[in-house]
Each structure stands twice: as structure tokens, then as C-alpha cells.
Design an enzyme around this catalytic site. Structure first.
Site, PDB file in Angstrom:
ATOM      1  N   CYS A 188      48.581  52.265  39.655  1.00 24.24           N
ATOM      2  CA  CYS A 188      47.672  52.983  38.693  1.00 24.24           C
ATOM      3  C   CYS A 188      46.666  54.213  39.292  1.00 24.24           C
ATOM      4  O   CYS A 188      47.228  55.213  39.612  1.00 24.24           O
ATOM      5  CB  CYS A 188      46.759  51.831  37.993  1.00 24.24           C
ATOM      6  SG  CYS A 188      46.069  52.588  36.161  1.00 24.24           S
ATOM      7  N   TYR A 189      45.311  53.958  39.244  1.00 23.91           N
ATOM      8  CA  TYR A 189      44.448  54.746  40.176  1.00 23.91           C
ATOM      9  C   TYR A 189      44.871  55.192  41.411  1.00 23.91           C
ATOM     10  O   TYR A 189      44.825  56.309  42.065  1.00 23.91           O
ATOM     11  CB  TYR A 189      43.052  54.280  39.967  1.00 23.91           C
ATOM     12  CG  TYR A 189      41.839  54.909  40.635  1.00 23.91           C
ATOM     13  CD1 TYR A 189      41.462  55.965  39.694  1.00 23.91           C
ATOM     14  CD2 TYR A 189      41.721  55.190  42.081  1.00 23.91           C
ATOM     15  CE1 TYR A 189      40.409  56.949  40.544  1.00 23.91           C
ATOM     16  CE2 TYR A 189      40.590  55.893  42.725  1.00 23.91           C
ATOM     17  CZ  TYR A 189      40.210  56.880  41.939  1.00 23.91           C
ATOM     18  OH  TYR A 189      39.236  57.774  42.635  1.00 23.91           O
ATOM     19  N   GLU A 194      50.854  43.572  38.810  1.00 24.18           N
ATOM     20  CA  GLU A 194      50.403  42.416  39.058  1.00 24.18           C
ATOM     21  C   GLU A 194      50.129  41.411  38.101  1.00 24.18           C
ATOM     22  O   GLU A 194      49.680  40.296  38.278  1.00 24.18           O
ATOM     23  CB  GLU A 194      48.910  42.593  39.962  1.00 24.18           C
ATOM     24  CG  GLU A 194      47.605  43.388  39.146  1.00 24.18           C
ATOM     25  CD  GLU A 194      47.897  44.644  38.977  1.00 24.18           C
ATOM     26  OE1 GLU A 194      46.945  45.352  39.058  1.00 24.18           O
ATOM     27  OE2 GLU A 194      49.051  45.297  39.296  1.00 24.18           O
ATOM     28  N   ASP A 204      36.825  22.245  48.528  1.00 24.65           N
ATOM     29  CA  ASP A 204      36.771  23.285  49.605  1.00 24.65           C
ATOM     30  C   ASP A 204      35.801  22.714  50.817  1.00 24.65           C
ATOM     31  O   ASP A 204      36.320  23.069  51.926  1.00 24.65           O
ATOM     32  CB  ASP A 204      35.882  24.425  49.045  1.00 24.65           C
ATOM     33  CG  ASP A 204      36.586  25.155  47.719  1.00 24.65           C
ATOM     34  OD1 ASP A 204      37.792  25.063  47.764  1.00 24.65           O
ATOM     35  OD2 ASP A 204      35.845  25.910  46.834  1.00 24.65           O
ATOM     36  N   HIS A 244      50.836  48.133  35.941  1.00 23.89           N
ATOM     37  CA  HIS A 244      50.171  47.218  36.572  1.00 23.89           C
ATOM     38  C   HIS A 244      51.145  45.960  36.938  1.00 23.89           C
ATOM     39  O   HIS A 244      51.389  44.994  35.953  1.00 23.89           O
ATOM     40  CB  HIS A 244      48.873  46.633  35.894  1.00 23.89           C
ATOM     41  CG  HIS A 244      47.748  47.420  36.000  1.00 23.89           C
ATOM     42  ND1 HIS A 244      46.832  47.446  37.165  1.00 23.89           N
ATOM     43  CD2 HIS A 244      47.436  48.371  35.173  1.00 23.89           C
ATOM     44  CE1 HIS A 244      46.033  48.554  36.748  1.00 23.89           C
ATOM     45  NE2 HIS A 244      46.137  49.006  35.530  1.00 23.89           N
ATOM     46  N   LYS A 273      42.047  28.768  45.824  1.00 22.21           N
ATOM     47  CA  LYS A 273      41.881  27.264  45.725  1.00 22.21           C
ATOM     48  C   LYS A 273      43.185  26.707  45.738  1.00 22.21           C
ATOM     49  O   LYS A 273      43.358  25.705  46.403  1.00 22.21           O
ATOM     50  CB  LYS A 273      41.362  27.087  44.280  1.00 22.21           C
ATOM     51  CG  LYS A 273      40.997  25.666  43.813  1.00 22.21           C
ATOM     52  CD  LYS A 273      39.599  25.246  44.656  1.00 22.21           C
ATOM     53  CE  LYS A 273      38.240  25.731  44.302  1.00 22.21           C
ATOM     54  NZ  LYS A 273      37.257  25.310  44.874  1.00 22.21           N
ATOM     55  N   GLY A 322      41.641  51.152  39.432  1.00 17.25           N
ATOM     56  CA  GLY A 322      40.255  51.040  39.362  1.00 17.25           C
ATOM     57  C   GLY A 322      39.784  51.847  38.045  1.00 17.25           C
ATOM     58  O   GLY A 322      40.740  52.575  37.355  1.00 17.25           O
TER      59      GLY A 322
END
Length: 506
Positions: A81-82, A170, A226, A168, A362, A54
Site C-alpha cells: 500500500c503506502y 495481511e 506472560d 493488503h 500471546k 500507512g
């Protein structure tokens, strides 16, 4: 869901990437606000919890926090992290401002063996982005890794199954980031990977069937993947009690109404002409958020008017997908943009909204579409925003501007298709800027509008890179647009990735 993971969001710009990595590990996850009470989390019966990063400092007066009882649930927790700093602070560790902010690629060194960093090399590249750091871990925690500027780059309490990393994992810049997630999910939380989109169909059909009951429903069709997949699921669930409605708001691409009619010729499809109402509502409006909310409101009003054609319907089925939900913001997360089908719906609408694809990205929607047997022409159709060309016109939306943009956009898509790039490009389209630039055509001065060409590659629409289109292709598109589209005298190419930009301009 038996093997679900909860991601607590503290406003991270990368929180959607955390969800993506968990899904890529074939584990279902749900993103919740960071201050979600422990009892609500317990009720969901997650197998693991991840605390996102964050933008805040834990020392800020209004810094987001969490229910400390979460650490006593007996559920494995991974702080990022945060999330690591918050874990340390709440559990009695020492967090302090870093002497120098560490941002970007950094070499991390492991300190011994651990389950979290198992099979990660002794040295690896990680992506750092922090202003505070953990100077001393809480009692019971071991230091697992460090960098030159960060003495505790990873820590863990194996007894309580509490783990954290300062970097991070990710983002793609972290070399062994995905391995950290699989180590945590598979080896620490003991989760068996079983989240596969094609297995999702049965539960989605059951969800729609239960939501609609014995009644009848509308599906909002746009021609995009979608709404097509949502429609196929709804058809499986309630059969001929489903009516499809296409709202022609005057903001669709060239030939789109006809294409939708052809693609959905086998179901009860009604086309509602709402062009006048939409253009009147958008007159004089230039703010992007206001445009989206107006379009969301007018969509619902158009569906309500459609009841005079088809009779009463209690349920409206929409093809809302997870990026729509994430980007529309939460308590700690900034709103990137309110999607008309999430943040723009009026509170007094006459429908109950059912969103069978709400938890899918998606690429997962496309896989479900394949499993449902939908044709490739629909499954691989390029994404198109619900507000249509309105969010590709910077400034006031008028019928005249839409005609200009629609023609230019058709040129871009034709050239991309003829170059054989349609399947390899996530989206390619045109944007109209509501400014004027000087040009010269036929020895005469012109004062026309510029067109921006945008082409990006992506897996899920949450992050994207601009496509390095061949110069010859760009040249053909520019020459055709200037030569064929009235009122345009300049063409430029957008080379901005997401982040920091978004795919659409508004």
C-alpha cells in the site's frame, strides 16, 4: 537471528498483522520505524524487508519517508500500500491521487506469471484501502496485476528483487494474502522457516543469564501467563537467585492473590501490600493514559520499596510481550494505549529491566509455556492487564468502585467457566461505567451504575471479534449481577470488534 525480516512501519493500522503473518510463516521479524537508516538495517543482516502501509499521502508535506539506500542493499523488499507508493516515488515512478478512493473487497486480475503471485488464481479477492495509486511503475518494473480502479495493483523488478502490492495481503479479507507472504519469504528471499516459539527458550534463557550476570533479579508476577512464562525462563537461567514479587495494588481480580501464592508456592515469592499507595496516587484521575502512567510509576516504586524486604536487586524481569510494544506506539504509528510496562515506566527507576518475551505474541507465549512444562491452568489463563481493574473502570478509580467491579467480574468469569467456554474465549470480563442510570427494584426507583460485559475471541490479542454468547448465558449473568452486586441496576453487552475498538475499554 539468521532468518530475520525487518518490517518498516509507516504508521499502518495493520502493521501488527504484517508481523503476525510473517511469524505464522515461521519466520522471525522485527518492526522498526520507517525512517531507520540503511546502515542500521544492514547491521541486523535481515533476509528480507517489508514496507508497511500507512495513513499518509506521499504528497503530504510531512509524509513519512525512508532511506532510499535501502533499495541498494541487495536485500529483497516488499512494499504494501503506502509502502508501494513510496517505493515507486523514490525510484522514479509516477504516483498520483486516485480519482475515486478504493476501499474494501475488490476483484484483482493477474497479468501474466510472477514469483510473487505464483499459485494465486487469475482472479481473486483483495482488500484495498488507498487514496493514491501508482500510475506508472519505475524503470525495470513489470505490472503484475490490476483491478477496475487500480491499473497497477502489484508490480515487481525481478532483477533487483523489489516487489510491491497496492492491496493488503495481511488482512483475512484478502483471499490469497498469506500465499503472497510465503512466496516472498520462501521463494524470493529464500528463507527457510525456522521460527518456532519452543526453539526460542534456549536463546531467552541465555539472554536472561547474560543480563543478570552474577547478580540477583526480581520477577514481577501477576498470575497471568506472560509473567509466569517469563518467571519460568528466569528460573532456568539464574535458579535461586530469582525472587518473585507480587504487588497487591488492590486492583486484582477476586481471589487472585491467593491463586498466585498457590501457583508459585515452589519459589521465593513475596507479596507487597501497596493498596494504599496506588489508590492515593489514582485519586481524582480520570484520563486513561494518565492512569496507566501512574500505575507504571507506582509499580516501580513498590518494587523499590520491596528491596528493604529482600535486599538489593539490580534487574527487574517483566513479562512484556510484543503487542504491548506495538500498541504503545512509535514515531509514525499512533499510540493505541501506553502499556504501563512500556510507556509508563519512570526514567529514574533503580532497576535494569529485562524482557525475555518482548518479541513474542500471546499465542507464542502459550506455546513456550507448554514447552517449559507449565500447567494448563497457567498457560491458558485468560489475559489480564497489568494495570488490573483500573482500566476496566471508566472514570476515577476508588476502592468502592473496585469492589463493585470485582464482584461483577467474578460472576462473569464463573458463568463462562460453568458454560464450558473458558478455553474457547480469549477474554471475558466486566467493565464499570462511572455514570448513573435510572432503574426500578422492589417497586422503588434506583439510580445505579451500569456494568458492561465484554467477551472476545482472538489468536494473539492484536485483532479480536466479539463472541456471540448464548442469550441464556447473557440472561444468567445479567440477572446475577443485578441481583448480587450492590449499586448496579443495568447490564449491557459490548459487541464491538478490534479494530475499531480495543479489547480493554481503557
Amino acid at each position: 537471528m539468521a532468518n530475520m525480516v525487518v518490517v518498516l512501519d509507516f504508521g499502518a493500522q495493520y502493521n501488527q498483522l504484517i508481523a503476525r503473518r510473517v511469524r505464522e510463516a515461521e519466520v522471525f521479524c522485527e518492526v522498526l520505524p520507517g525512517d531507520t537508516p540503511a546502515e542500521r538495517i544492514r547491521a541486523k543482516e535481515p533476509r528480507a524487508i517489508i514496507l508497511s502501509g500507512g495513513p499518509s499521502s506521499v504528497f503530504a508535506p510531512d509524509a513519512p519517508t525512508m532511506d532510499p539506500a535501502i533499495f541498494e542493499l541487495g536485500i529483497p523488499v516488499l512494499g504494501i500500500c503506502y509502502g508501494m507508493q513510496l517505493m515507486a516515488r523514490l525510484l522514479g515512478g509516477d504516483v498520483k491521487p486516485a480519482e475515486g478512493r478504493e476501499y474494501g473487497r475488490t476483484t484483482m486480475r493477474k497479468l501474466g506469471d510472477s514469483t510473487l503471485l505464483g499459485d494465486v488464481p487469475e482472479q481473486s479477492t483483495v482488500w484495498m484501502s488507498h487514496g493514491d495509486l501508482v500510475a506508472k511503475p519505475p524503470a525495470g518494473f513489470a505490472v503484475l496485476a490490476q483491478t477496475d480502479k487500480t491499473p497497477i495493483a502489484a508490480m515487481g523488478n525481478a532483477e533487483k528483487n523489489l516487489w510491491a502490492v497496492q492491496y493488503h495481503p495481511e488482512v483475512n479479507h484478502t483471499q490469497e494474502g498469506f500465499r503472497v507472504f510465503t512466496n516472498f519469504l520462501y521463494h524470493i528471499a529464500g528463507i527457510e522457516p525456522d521460527w518456532r516459539p519452543d526453539n526460542f527458550i534456549q536463546s531467552a534463557v541465555a539472554h536472561v543469564s547474560e543480563a543478570v550476570g552474577d547478580g540477583r533479579a526480581l520477577i514481577a508476577l501477576s498470575g497471568g501467563v506472560d509473567s509466569a512464562v517469563a518467571g519460568a525462563i528466569a528460573r532456568e537461567a539464574i535458579g535461586d537467585r530469582l525472587t518473585a514479587v507480587l504487588i497487591d495494588h488492590g486492583l486484582l481480580r477476586e481471589g487472585e492473590v491467593e491463586e498466585v501464592k498457590e501457583a508459585f508456592s515452589d519459589i521465593d515469592l513475596r507479596v507487597v501490600d501497596a493498596r494504599q499507595e496506588f489508590f492515593e496516587a489514582l485519586a481524582g484521575v480520570t484520563d486513561p493514559e494518565q492512569k496507566r502512567k501512574i500505575i507504571g510509576r507506582e509499580f516501580i516504586r513498590a518494587f523499590e520499596r520491596a528491596q528493604s524486604l529482600i535486599g538489593e536487586r539490580e534487574v527487574l524481569i517483566q513479562g512484556t510481550v510484543y503487542p504491548d510494544v506495538i500498541e504503545s506506539g512509535g514515531k509514525n504509528a499512533h499510540t493505541i494505549k501506553s502499556h504501563h510496562n512500556v510507556g509508563g515506566l519512570p526514567e529514574d527507576m533503580a532497576f535494569r529491566v529485562v524482557e525475555p518475551l518482548r518479541w513474542l505474541f500471546k499465542d507464542e507465549v502459550r506455546r513456550v509455556g507448554h514447552a517449559l512444562g507449565l500447567p494448563d491452568t497457567l498457560v491458558w489463563r485468560q489475559p489480564f492487564p497489568g494495570p488490573g481493574l483500573a482500566v476496566r473502570i471508566i472514570g476515577e478509580v476508588t476502592e468502592e468502585k473496585v469492589q463493585v467491579l470485582r464482584h461483577a467480574d467474578a460472576v462473569v468469569r464463573q458463568e463462562i467457566r460453568q458454560a464450558g467456554l473458558e478455553r474457547s474465549i480469549w477474554q471475558a470480563f466486566a467493565v464499570l461505567l462511572d455514570i448513573r442510570s435510572v432503574g426500578v427494584m422492589g417497586d422503588a426507583r434506583t439510580y445505579g451504575r451500569p456494568i458492561v460485559i465484554r467477551a472476545v475471541e482472538s489468536q494473539d490479542g492484536m485483532t479480536a471479534d466479539w463472541v456471540h454468547l448464548p442469550y441464556e448465558l447473557l440472561d444468567r449473568m445479567a440477572n446475577r449481577i443485578v441481583g448480587e452486586v450492590d449499586g448496579v441496576n443495568r447490564v449491557v453487552y459490548d459487541i464491538t470488534s478490534k479494530p475499531p475498538g480495543t479489547i480493554e475499554w481503557e
